[in-house]
Design a protein around this motif. Structure first.
Motif, PDB file in Angstrom:
ATOM      1  N   THR A  22     -14.033   7.025  -3.747  1.00 39.90           N
ATOM      2  CA  THR A  22     -14.496   7.125  -2.367  1.00 39.90           C
ATOM      3  C   THR A  22     -14.652   8.600  -2.017  1.00 39.90           C
ATOM      4  OG1 THR A  22     -12.258   7.208  -1.455  1.00 39.90           O
ATOM      5  CG2 THR A  22     -13.219   5.005  -1.799  1.00 39.90           C
ATOM      6  N   PRO A  23     -15.267   8.917  -0.895  1.00 40.17           N
ATOM      7  CA  PRO A  23     -15.430  10.333  -0.520  1.00 40.17           C
ATOM      8  C   PRO A  23     -14.110  11.091  -0.376  1.00 40.17           C
ATOM      9  CG  PRO A  23     -16.915   8.980   0.767  1.00 40.17           C
ATOM     10  CD  PRO A  23     -16.004   8.031   0.009  1.00 40.17           C
ATOM     11  N   GLN A  24     -13.020  10.404  -0.089  1.00 44.88           N
ATOM     12  CA  GLN A  24     -11.743  11.083   0.127  1.00 44.88           C
ATOM     13  C   GLN A  24     -10.741  10.908  -1.015  1.00 44.88           C
ATOM     14  OE1 GLN A  24     -10.084  10.437   4.057  1.00 44.88           O
ATOM     15  NE2 GLN A  24     -12.129  10.090   4.892  1.00 44.88           N
ATOM     16  N   THR A  25     -11.114  10.249  -2.083  1.00 45.09           N
ATOM     17  CA  THR A  25     -10.195  10.029  -3.210  1.00 45.09           C
ATOM     18  C   THR A  25      -9.643  11.353  -3.714  1.00 45.09           C
ATOM     19  OG1 THR A  25     -11.450   8.082  -3.924  1.00 45.09           O
ATOM     20  CG2 THR A  25      -9.975   9.084  -5.536  1.00 45.09           C
ATOM     21  N   THR A  26      -8.316  11.398  -3.921  1.00 46.68           N
ATOM     22  CA  THR A  26      -7.700  12.576  -4.534  1.00 46.68           C
ATOM     23  C   THR A  26      -6.973  12.159  -5.810  1.00 46.68           C
ATOM     24  OG1 THR A  26      -5.641  12.385  -3.259  1.00 46.68           O
ATOM     25  CG2 THR A  26      -7.398  13.801  -2.349  1.00 46.68           C
ATOM     26  N   LEU A  27      -6.870  13.119  -6.715  1.00 51.47           N
ATOM     27  CA  LEU A  27      -6.201  12.910  -7.999  1.00 51.47           C
ATOM     28  C   LEU A  27      -5.178  14.015  -8.205  1.00 51.47           C
ATOM     29  CD1 LEU A  27      -5.884  11.627 -10.839  1.00 51.47           C
ATOM     30  CD2 LEU A  27      -7.781  13.110 -11.575  1.00 51.47           C
ATOM     31  N   LEU A  28      -3.987  13.622  -8.603  1.00 50.72           N
ATOM     32  CA  LEU A  28      -2.930  14.536  -9.037  1.00 50.72           C
ATOM     33  C   LEU A  28      -2.596  14.126 -10.460  1.00 50.72           C
ATOM     34  CD1 LEU A  28      -0.671  16.664  -8.533  1.00 50.72           C
ATOM     35  CD2 LEU A  28       0.737  14.756  -7.721  1.00 50.72           C
ATOM     36  N   ILE A  79      -3.213   8.741  -7.692  1.00 51.36           N
ATOM     37  CA  ILE A  79      -4.538   8.623  -7.094  1.00 51.36           C
ATOM     38  C   ILE A  79      -4.333   8.087  -5.687  1.00 51.36           C
ATOM     39  CG2 ILE A  79      -6.816   7.558  -7.255  1.00 51.36           C
ATOM     40  CD1 ILE A  79      -6.115   7.077 -10.285  1.00 51.36           C
ATOM     41  N   VAL A  80      -4.989   8.711  -4.702  1.00 54.72           N
ATOM     42  CA  VAL A  80      -4.852   8.278  -3.313  1.00 54.72           C
ATOM     43  C   VAL A  80      -6.244   8.062  -2.719  1.00 54.72           C
ATOM     44  CG1 VAL A  80      -4.034   8.920  -1.004  1.00 54.72           C
ATOM     45  CG2 VAL A  80      -2.644   9.465  -3.006  1.00 54.72           C
ATOM     46  N   TRP A  81      -6.364   6.973  -1.975  1.00 51.10           N
ATOM     47  CA  TRP A  81      -7.560   6.648  -1.208  1.00 51.10           C
ATOM     48  C   TRP A  81      -7.143   6.650   0.270  1.00 51.10           C
ATOM     49  CZ3 TRP A  81      -5.952   4.057  -5.580  1.00 51.10           C
ATOM     50  CH2 TRP A  81      -6.791   4.160  -6.697  1.00 51.10           C
ATOM     51  N   HIS A  85      -5.882   3.699   2.881  1.00 47.34           N
ATOM     52  CA  HIS A  85      -4.447   3.675   3.200  1.00 47.34           C
ATOM     53  C   HIS A  85      -3.561   3.235   2.032  1.00 47.34           C
ATOM     54  CE1 HIS A  85      -5.776   4.388   7.250  1.00 47.34           C
ATOM     55  NE2 HIS A  85      -6.535   3.313   7.180  1.00 47.34           N
ATOM     56  N   PHE A  86      -3.994   3.491   0.803  1.00 50.11           N
ATOM     57  CA  PHE A  86      -3.118   3.179  -0.320  1.00 50.11           C
ATOM     58  C   PHE A  86      -3.380   4.145  -1.463  1.00 50.11           C
ATOM     59  CE2 PHE A  86      -6.841   0.814  -1.684  1.00 50.11           C
ATOM     60  CZ  PHE A  86      -6.788   0.824  -3.072  1.00 50.11           C
ATOM     61  N   GLY A  87      -2.485   4.090  -2.425  1.00 50.61           N
ATOM     62  CA  GLY A  87      -2.597   4.915  -3.618  1.00 50.61           C
ATOM     63  C   GLY A  87      -1.979   4.194  -4.793  1.00 50.61           C
ATOM     64  N   VAL A  88      -2.061   4.817  -5.946  1.00 48.12           N
ATOM     65  CA  VAL A  88      -1.454   4.263  -7.150  1.00 48.12           C
ATOM     66  C   VAL A  88      -0.798   5.399  -7.925  1.00 48.12           C
ATOM     67  CG1 VAL A  88      -3.570   4.425  -8.556  1.00 48.12           C
ATOM     68  CG2 VAL A  88      -1.814   2.758  -9.167  1.00 48.12           C
ATOM     69  N   ASP A  89       0.435   5.156  -8.349  1.00 50.43           N
ATOM     70  CA  ASP A  89       1.144   6.076  -9.233  1.00 50.43           C
ATOM     71  C   ASP A  89       1.027   5.541 -10.652  1.00 50.43           C
ATOM     72  OD1 ASP A  89       2.067   7.997  -7.409  1.00 50.43           O
ATOM     73  OD2 ASP A  89       3.778   6.729  -6.861  1.00 50.43           O
ATOM     74  N   ILE A  90       0.757   6.441 -11.587  1.00 49.96           N
ATOM     75  CA  ILE A  90       0.642   6.087 -12.986  1.00 49.96           C
ATOM     76  C   ILE A  90       1.778   6.757 -13.737  1.00 49.96           C
ATOM     77  CG2 ILE A  90      -0.784   6.310 -15.068  1.00 49.96           C
ATOM     78  CD1 ILE A  90      -3.235   6.278 -13.168  1.00 49.96           C
ATOM     79  N   ASP A 152       1.748   2.099  -0.311  1.00 57.36           N
ATOM     80  CA  ASP A 152       1.143   2.211   1.015  1.00 57.36           C
ATOM     81  C   ASP A 152       1.141   3.669   1.412  1.00 57.36           C
ATOM     82  OD1 ASP A 152       0.432   2.184   3.706  1.00 57.36           O
ATOM     83  OD2 ASP A 152       1.878   0.630   4.277  1.00 57.36           O
ATOM     84  N   TRP A 153      -0.014   4.326   1.345  1.00 54.04           N
ATOM     85  CA  TRP A 153      -0.118   5.735   1.662  1.00 54.04           C
ATOM     86  C   TRP A 153       0.057   5.994   3.151  1.00 54.04           C
ATOM     87  CZ3 TRP A 153      -3.461   8.933   4.442  1.00 54.04           C
ATOM     88  CH2 TRP A 153      -3.374  10.301   4.157  1.00 54.04           C
ATOM     89  N   SER A 154      -0.403   5.081   3.978  1.00 50.19           N
ATOM     90  CA  SER A 154      -0.337   5.299   5.427  1.00 50.19           C
ATOM     91  C   SER A 154       1.094   5.306   5.942  1.00 50.19           C
ATOM     92  CB  SER A 154      -1.168   4.256   6.173  1.00 50.19           C
ATOM     93  OG  SER A 154      -0.662   2.957   5.918  1.00 50.19           O
ATOM     94  N   ALA A 155       2.012   4.624   5.283  1.00 54.04           N
ATOM     95  CA  ALA A 155       3.408   4.592   5.720  1.00 54.04           C
ATOM     96  C   ALA A 155       4.026   5.984   5.693  1.00 54.04           C
ATOM     97  CB  ALA A 155       4.215   3.631   4.848  1.00 54.04           C
TER      98      ALA A 155
END
Length: 158
Positions: A22-28, A79-81, A85-90, A152-155
């Motif tokens: 998405t336009p706001q996706t971030t990656l660490l 990765i955060v979207w 309002h969510f992300g995933v940890d790998i 839940d990224w928004s939390a």
């Protein structure tokens, strides 16, 4: 995987998950080096990270094609979207100490972050530099895995 052959053979493991972009996706996804891409989509040269692909801090993917291997990875990525309002940890096994990052040109609605034990085209260089491949004798096995945890990224960010 298990070598069911009659001779010693090189093996590697890789996973190929796709993620929405998405336009706001971030990656660490911290790494220490990366491979450029050359003709035929093969790795070019290994070198220091350039600023727009240094994911040691969370950042958006650059607005260009990516098809690169990143080495010196600790197996941890996020990765955060934000707009979703969510992300995933790998979390990847230590054997998976590099990843491929693929994002095509054109319609950029997905990307791949691919945990791997070896660099692309490693078989071509195995005799001089294994590049992460493991030499398995007949009957020997190789095993690796990774986990993805959705959060839940928004939390945490109101």
């Amino acid at each position: 995987m298990t070598n069911t052959g009659r001779i010693d053979l090189p093996f590697g493991i890789g996973f190929h998950p796709f993620f929405p972009l998405t336009p706001q996706t971030t990656l660490l996804a911290p790494a220490t080096a990366w491979w450029t891409e050359r003709d035929a989509h093969l790795p070019g040269s290994r070198g220091a990270l350039v600023s727009d692909v240094d994911f040691s801090t969370a950042r958006r993917l650059p607005d260009r094609r990516l098809n690169n291997c990143f080495e010196g990875w600790n197996g941890s990525a996020r990765i955060v979207w934000p707009e979703r309002h969510f992300g995933v940890d790998i979390a990847a096994d230590s054997m998976l100490d590099r990843y491929m990052l693929f994002a095509p040109n054109g319609k950029r609605d997905f990307f791949c972050l691919e945990p791997m034990s070896h660099s692309p085209n490693a078989l071509q260089h195995f005799e001089t530099e294994p590049m992460g491949l493991a030499l398995l004798s007949p009957g020997d096995s190789l095993r690796a895995g990774f986990a993805m945890t959705v959060f839940d990224w928004s939390a945490a960010h109101g």
